[in-house]
Scaffold this active site. Structure first.
Site, PDB file in Angstrom:
ATOM      1  N   GLU A  19     -27.229 -26.983 115.888  1.00 29.87           N
ATOM      2  CA  GLU A  19     -26.867 -28.200 115.165  1.00 29.87           C
ATOM      3  C   GLU A  19     -26.472 -27.816 113.757  1.00 29.87           C
ATOM      4  O   GLU A  19     -26.506 -26.638 113.377  1.00 29.87           O
ATOM      5  CB  GLU A  19     -28.045 -29.185 115.144  1.00 29.87           C
ATOM      6  CG  GLU A  19     -29.300 -28.612 114.498  1.00 29.87           C
ATOM      7  CD  GLU A  19     -30.517 -29.503 114.693  1.00 29.87           C
ATOM      8  OE1 GLU A  19     -30.354 -30.717 114.852  1.00 29.87           O
ATOM      9  OE2 GLU A  19     -31.633 -28.957 114.663  1.00 29.87           O
ATOM     10  N   ARG A  53     -38.689 -42.093 115.562  1.00 29.41           N
ATOM     11  CA  ARG A  53     -38.683 -40.645 115.351  1.00 29.41           C
ATOM     12  C   ARG A  53     -39.767 -40.240 114.358  1.00 29.41           C
ATOM     13  O   ARG A  53     -40.412 -39.200 114.514  1.00 29.41           O
ATOM     14  CB  ARG A  53     -37.307 -40.186 114.869  1.00 29.41           C
ATOM     15  CG  ARG A  53     -37.178 -38.673 114.772  1.00 29.41           C
ATOM     16  CD  ARG A  53     -35.760 -38.243 114.511  1.00 29.41           C
ATOM     17  NE  ARG A  53     -35.272 -38.648 113.199  1.00 29.41           N
ATOM     18  CZ  ARG A  53     -34.059 -38.381 112.738  1.00 29.41           C
ATOM     19  NH1 ARG A  53     -33.198 -37.705 113.489  1.00 29.41           N
ATOM     20  NH2 ARG A  53     -33.678 -38.783 111.534  1.00 29.41           N
ATOM     21  N   LYS A  77     -39.329 -33.489 112.390  1.00 35.27           N
ATOM     22  CA  LYS A  77     -38.588 -33.595 111.125  1.00 35.27           C
ATOM     23  C   LYS A  77     -39.512 -33.171 109.982  1.00 35.27           C
ATOM     24  O   LYS A  77     -39.994 -33.979 109.183  1.00 35.27           O
ATOM     25  CB  LYS A  77     -38.047 -35.010 110.928  1.00 35.27           C
ATOM     26  CG  LYS A  77     -36.870 -35.081 109.954  1.00 35.27           C
ATOM     27  CD  LYS A  77     -36.184 -36.420 110.038  1.00 35.27           C
ATOM     28  CE  LYS A  77     -35.066 -36.563 109.005  1.00 35.27           C
ATOM     29  NZ  LYS A  77     -33.945 -35.641 109.263  1.00 35.27           N
ATOM     30  N   TYR A 103     -40.674 -36.116 107.180  1.00 37.98           N
ATOM     31  CA  TYR A 103     -39.877 -37.053 106.388  1.00 37.98           C
ATOM     32  C   TYR A 103     -38.900 -37.780 107.288  1.00 37.98           C
ATOM     33  O   TYR A 103     -38.707 -37.428 108.444  1.00 37.98           O
ATOM     34  CB  TYR A 103     -39.147 -36.327 105.253  1.00 37.98           C
ATOM     35  CG  TYR A 103     -37.948 -35.518 105.693  1.00 37.98           C
ATOM     36  CD1 TYR A 103     -36.652 -35.989 105.491  1.00 37.98           C
ATOM     37  CD2 TYR A 103     -38.099 -34.272 106.304  1.00 37.98           C
ATOM     38  CE1 TYR A 103     -35.548 -35.243 105.890  1.00 37.98           C
ATOM     39  CE2 TYR A 103     -37.001 -33.524 106.700  1.00 37.98           C
ATOM     40  CZ  TYR A 103     -35.732 -34.011 106.489  1.00 37.98           C
ATOM     41  OH  TYR A 103     -34.641 -33.280 106.880  1.00 37.98           O
ATOM     42  N   LEU A 141     -33.231 -31.278 116.228  1.00 37.32           N
ATOM     43  CA  LEU A 141     -33.774 -32.582 115.868  1.00 37.32           C
ATOM     44  C   LEU A 141     -33.021 -33.662 116.636  1.00 37.32           C
ATOM     45  O   LEU A 141     -31.786 -33.643 116.656  1.00 37.32           O
ATOM     46  CB  LEU A 141     -33.616 -32.816 114.365  1.00 37.32           C
ATOM     47  CG  LEU A 141     -34.187 -34.137 113.845  1.00 37.32           C
ATOM     48  CD1 LEU A 141     -35.711 -34.082 113.802  1.00 37.32           C
ATOM     49  CD2 LEU A 141     -33.638 -34.455 112.460  1.00 37.32           C
TER      50      LEU A 141
END
Length: 284
Positions: free
Chosen positions: A180, A52, A148, A33, A205
């Site tokens: 993160e 990305r 992702k 996504y 990511l």
């Protein structure tokens, strides 16, 4: 006004969008996504998000069924049809629907592509003025966090930890080091003025907003360092902040109940948020 979505070539009311229960995204989380911010009715950092998306798709062997130009055209039309001024566009691509549930996917499956929009007052977010609290929790995710993926159970559990603690976000920790946030990039400002964040790798990511903030930080004379940092170092930082497409830059005022700096939003975080918004508006 009914919210409008796009599903496999058609614009339709979001409430009427239907995806098969045999879709591999539903059965196996076999999909990816992307989320892109919308400001003043225009996409923010779109090229980075599309790049990305393409990388994530390639890493799991998926081909985009439409071109980048077609994707942007769909997003812009959804923004127009939904009268969206501020918020996000959401895009999900899965391997598609098979006749039966099987771990192996046939090569000729048609992918499922779904997009819709969400309204959010990003500029007027009160958290930008007050700052937010963060709690730490173990990083339980799989080894390819650079993709992702729609497999977000570990992030959901981390968000629940944050919610139960009355915090805005959870910082994920592995081997004593912050990786993160559960849905954001993590940054600290050290005592000697370095803006520190973990380097891109399979462990995190690659944040599109973080990348844009890096450019702005360096343009404004801030020293940028990509390295691992511990929770203890974060607690001693002058400032801490998070970046994401849906929040831009937010100051962090506490971690695990410990005040960061003087417990108020720091000037560097506020400055970076301001120049990010100015730059995004100037580019659109």
């Amino acid at each position: 006004m009914a919210r409008i979505a796009w599903l496999n070539g058609d614009y339709l009311p979001l409430a009427d969008a239907r995806i098969s229960p045999l879709d591999r995204g539903f059965l196996f989380a076999d999909g990816i996504y992307e989320v892109t911010a919308v400001l003043d009715g225009r996409l923010v950092d779109s090229a980075a998000h599309l790049a990305r998306l393409q990388r994530s798709a390639g890493e799991i062997g998926l081909c985009l069924p439409v071109t980048f130009d077609e994707l942007e055209a769909i997003e812009r039309e959804l923004i127009r049809r939904n009268g969206l001024d501020q918020g996000t566009t959401y895009l999900q691509l899965t391997r598609g629907t098979a006749a039966e549930r099987d771990f192996h996917a046939d090569d000729d499956l048609a992918p499922t592509l779904f997009l819709y929009t969400q309204a959010k007052d990003i500029i007027g977010n009160p958290a930008a003025r007050t700052g937010v609290a963060v709690v730490t929790t173990p990083d339980l995710r799989w080894a390819r966090r650079d993709i992702k993926s729609v497999s977000l159970l570990a992030q959901v559990l981390a968000k629940q930890v944050a919610h139960d603690a009355g915090a805005f976000e959870a910082w994920l920790v592995e081997d004593g080091h912050v990786t993160e946030g559960s849905s954001s990039s993590a940054l600290i400002l050290t005592a000697d003025g370095a803006l520190v964040t973990r380097p891109n790798s399979h462990a995190i990511l690659p944040g599109c907003t973080r990348a844009a903030v890096q450019v702005l930080a360096e343009q404004h004379g801030l020293r940028w360092e990509e390295r691992l940092f511990t929770v203890e170092e974060a607690l001693m930082a002058r400032e801490a902040m998070l970046t994401s497409a849906s929040n831009f830059v937010l100051p962090i005022i506490s971690i695990d109940g410990h005040a960061i700096g003087d417990g108020r939003p720091g000037p560097v975080a506020e400055r970076l948020r301001g120049v990010y918004i100015e730059t995004a508006r100037a580019q659109n």
